[in-house]
Design a protein around this motif. Structure first.
Motif, PDB file in Angstrom:
ATOM      1  N   UNK A 285       0.834  -1.201   0.000  1.00 21.93           N
ATOM      2  CA  UNK A 285       0.000   0.000   0.000  1.00 21.93           C
ATOM      3  C   UNK A 285       0.870   1.252   0.000  1.00 21.93           C
ATOM      4  N   UNK A 286       0.222   2.397  -0.210  1.00 24.20           N
ATOM      5  CA  UNK A 286       0.953   3.655  -0.374  1.00 24.20           C
ATOM      6  C   UNK A 286       0.515   4.713   0.628  1.00 24.20           C
ATOM      7  N   UNK A 287       1.501   5.481   1.112  1.00 20.59           N
ATOM      8  CA  UNK A 287       1.230   6.668   1.908  1.00 20.59           C
ATOM      9  C   UNK A 287       1.667   7.842   1.035  1.00 20.59           C
ATOM     10  N   UNK A 288       0.694   8.502   0.412  1.00 21.40           N
ATOM     11  CA  UNK A 288       1.002   9.551  -0.571  1.00 21.40           C
ATOM     12  C   UNK A 288       0.952  10.934   0.081  1.00 21.40           C
ATOM     13  N   UNK A 289       1.772  11.846  -0.436  1.00 21.71           N
ATOM     14  CA  UNK A 289       1.921  13.174   0.179  1.00 21.71           C
ATOM     15  C   UNK A 289       1.697  14.277  -0.864  1.00 21.71           C
ATOM     16  N   UNK A 290       0.436  14.496  -1.270  1.00 23.16           N
ATOM     17  CA  UNK A 290       0.148  15.421  -2.371  1.00 23.16           C
ATOM     18  C   UNK A 290       0.747  16.821  -2.205  1.00 23.16           C
ATOM     19  N   UNK A 291       0.733  17.370  -0.989  1.00 20.52           N
ATOM     20  CA  UNK A 291       1.193  18.759  -0.846  1.00 20.52           C
ATOM     21  C   UNK A 291       2.691  18.877  -1.100  1.00 20.52           C
ATOM     22  N   UNK A 292       3.415  17.770  -0.905  1.00 22.13           N
ATOM     23  CA  UNK A 292       4.841  17.770  -1.198  1.00 22.13           C
ATOM     24  C   UNK A 292       5.059  17.740  -2.714  1.00 22.13           C
ATOM     25  N   UNK A 376      -3.183   9.170   3.190  1.00 20.40           N
ATOM     26  CA  UNK A 376      -2.703  10.524   2.883  1.00 20.40           C
ATOM     27  C   UNK A 376      -1.802  11.031   4.004  1.00 20.40           C
ATOM     28  N   UNK A 377      -0.598  11.503   3.609  1.00 19.11           N
ATOM     29  CA  UNK A 377       0.353  12.026   4.590  1.00 19.11           C
ATOM     30  C   UNK A 377       0.697  13.476   4.295  1.00 19.11           C
ATOM     31  N   UNK A 378       1.151  14.192   5.326  1.00 14.28           N
ATOM     32  CA  UNK A 378       1.405  15.625   5.182  1.00 14.28           C
ATOM     33  C   UNK A 378       2.875  15.984   5.182  1.00 14.28           C
ATOM     34  N   UNK A 379       3.712  15.134   5.758  1.00 18.46           N
ATOM     35  CA  UNK A 379       5.118  15.444   5.970  1.00 18.46           C
ATOM     36  C   UNK A 379       5.225  16.582   6.982  1.00 18.46           C
ATOM     37  N   UNK A 380       5.183  17.846   6.541  1.00 19.22           N
ATOM     38  CA  UNK A 380       5.361  18.931   7.515  1.00 19.22           C
ATOM     39  C   UNK A 380       4.344  20.054   7.333  1.00 19.22           C
ATOM     40  N   UNK A 381       3.311  19.798   6.517  1.00 19.70           N
ATOM     41  CA  UNK A 381       2.337  20.874   6.277  1.00 19.70           C
ATOM     42  C   UNK A 381       1.124  20.591   7.176  1.00 19.70           C
TER      43      UNK A 381
END
Ligand SMILES: [Zn+2]
Length: 464
Positions: A285-292, A376-381
């Motif tokens: 599976x995937x943890x995607x980070x669109x804002x990055x 869905x992941x944010x990283x730092x946003x």
């Protein structure tokens, strides 16, 4: 003897008293709430239920459904949200609370990542509050320094600090000079040292193991197959899931990680038809980070605004949206042309790239169509989950599926879907409402109103 008889009498009296008091005490302890709203997405990907109600007893969901089918218990506190939309509390499957990007490229990031722990911890406190008030009730912390993610988890669980439920991964595991090498403690080489690090992280309380690497060549990544395989095996033995930062020009990281049996891939570049088939075949599976992917980064003005001017979620989320939109308007070429990864960390610009936004949206749409589980992941946003969801809707994915990605699917890839992620009887009560209907106006998605975590209302907290 007489003492004994008297104690017996007292005991009987106590038992009688407690027996009559017990139901009353329980009723006090288990507060009952009923949340009503015009529509509800349960987080499974199903169509919305209209005129919905969720009954919460203590911290558990007791009933979910349309108001004509679900009885509201007598004495329940009724929270009627009117023309709003109910959904489960949001997940952030990829977060680092210690950052506050403020420019400076690669060097800026190094300084951010490795500052003095007290200062990092203070940032974490504010950033976790921002996450919670923006509707994030659970987050995976994907690689932290100094055990700070464990400290945050304890502080949040004990009620000292407001924040989402934390799934900590402890120290990042990368190779010497690899992606993450700016945190010296993350560098590990050789299968047995990787195994040792996994065991150390696990014994400190990690609930997830995070590896990190970038493609080196068409068929090599920064960590070897032996290293990643050994680490995955050690994590599997301990019963915890694994995830890997995988980005690059060729997909060698992804191929290698899938081969080693990892559970999820973070960011996941590239997503070619071949890679999508590979993920599908292996159930990865995937943890995607669109804002990055968009390419914009926060600057100091963001944090000034957050600390001084925000008083409700939409202030912050629409502020970020404004920054993001003007960045995209100012960089039309990024919409349609791929570009190298610019910060040149260990020569990364030659080996990693950002696809054009439009191309990336097509790849993510194809991945969704293929049935790959996505979170869905944010990283730092911080607090940007609904903005990431809007990016997914822009990619052509139906809203109910995007809500699933941010809730039920995210819980599943985090392996906590037995407790959280959907609005169903028997799950823990994490839920939010947004104003109006996001289908008729996507901006409604960002207008977060009610936030309930573990049965408790938390949207009543102030932002500072
Ligand atoms: Zn990250």
């Amino acid at each position: 003897m007489s003492i004994n008889r008297r104690s017996f009498g007292l005991l009987t009296l106590l038992i009688v008293f407690s027996a009559t008091l017990l139901p009353f005490d329980l009723a006090q302890a288990e507060s009952v709430k009923a949340v009503k709203a015009a529509r509800l997405y349960d987080g499974t990907g199903a169509d919305p239920i209209t005129n919905a109600v969720v009954v919460i007893e203590g911290n558990m969901i007791k009933a979910v459904g349309s108001a004509d089918k679900v009885a509201i218990p007598e004495g329940a506190e009724v929270i009627d949200m009117g023309d709003s939309t109910l959904m489960p509390g949001l997940f952030d499957t990829h977060g680092h609370l210690r950052y506050r990007y403020a420019g400076g490229g690669h060097h800026g990031r190094v300084a951010q990542a490795t500052g003095e722990h007290g200062a990092l911890g203070m940032r974490m406190v504010k950033n976790s509050r921002t996450q919670l008030l923006s509707g994030v009730t659970t987050m995976r912390m994907t690689g932290e320094v100094g055990g700070l993610d464990f400290d945050m988890k304890h502080a949040i669980e004990s009620g000292m600090v407001p924040g989402p439920r934390i799934i900590p991964s402890g120290r990042l595991i990368s190779s010497t000079g690899g992606h993450g090498a700016y945190e010296p403690e993350s560098q590990v080489d050789g299968p047995w040292d990787v195994v040792k690090r996994v065991r150390e992280n696990f014994s400190q309380g990690a609930k997830l193991i995070k590896f990190s690497m970038v493609d080196l060549s068409p068929d090599a990544a920064q960590m070897t197959l032996e290293e990643i395989k050994a680490g995955v095996q050690a994590a599997k033995s301990a019963g915890i899931p694994t995830t890997v930062h995988c980005t690059g020009n060729w997909g060698s990281c992804i191929r290698q990680s899938v081969k080693a049996g990892v559970d999820t891939i973070e960011h996941a570049r590239p997503l070619t038809p071949e890679i999508i088939r590979l993920l599908k075949r292996n159930g990865t599976s995937l943890s995607l980070t669109p804002l990055v992917y968009i390419g914009f980064r926060p600057d100091a003005s963001w944090w000034e605004y957050l600390d001084s001017s925000v008083s409700k979620p939409e202030d912050w989320i629409l502020f970020m949206r404004g920054k993001m939109t003007s960045w995209r308007v100012a960089h039309p070429e990024w919409e349609n042309e791929p570009r190298p990864y610019a910060d040149n960390e260990s020569g990364r610009a030659k080996r990693d790239y950002f696809p054009a936004v439009k191309q990336r949206q097509q790849e993510v749409f194809d991945t969704y169509k293929a049935g790959i589980p996505i979170g869905i992941g944010l990283d730092t946003i911080y607090g940007g989950v609904t903005l990431s969801m809007e990016w997914m809707v822009e990619a052509g994915i139906p809203l109910k599926e995007v809500i699933h990605m941010a809730t039920g699917s995210a819980a599943k890839i985090s392996k906590v879907d037995d407790r959280w992620g959907t609005l169903e009887k028997g799950k823990y009560a994490d839920l939010i409402t947004v104003k109006g209907d996001p289908v008729s106006d996507i901006l409604n998605l960002h207008k977060i109103e009610l936030v309930i975590k573990d049965g408790q209302r938390v949207d009543t907290l102030t932002w500072n």
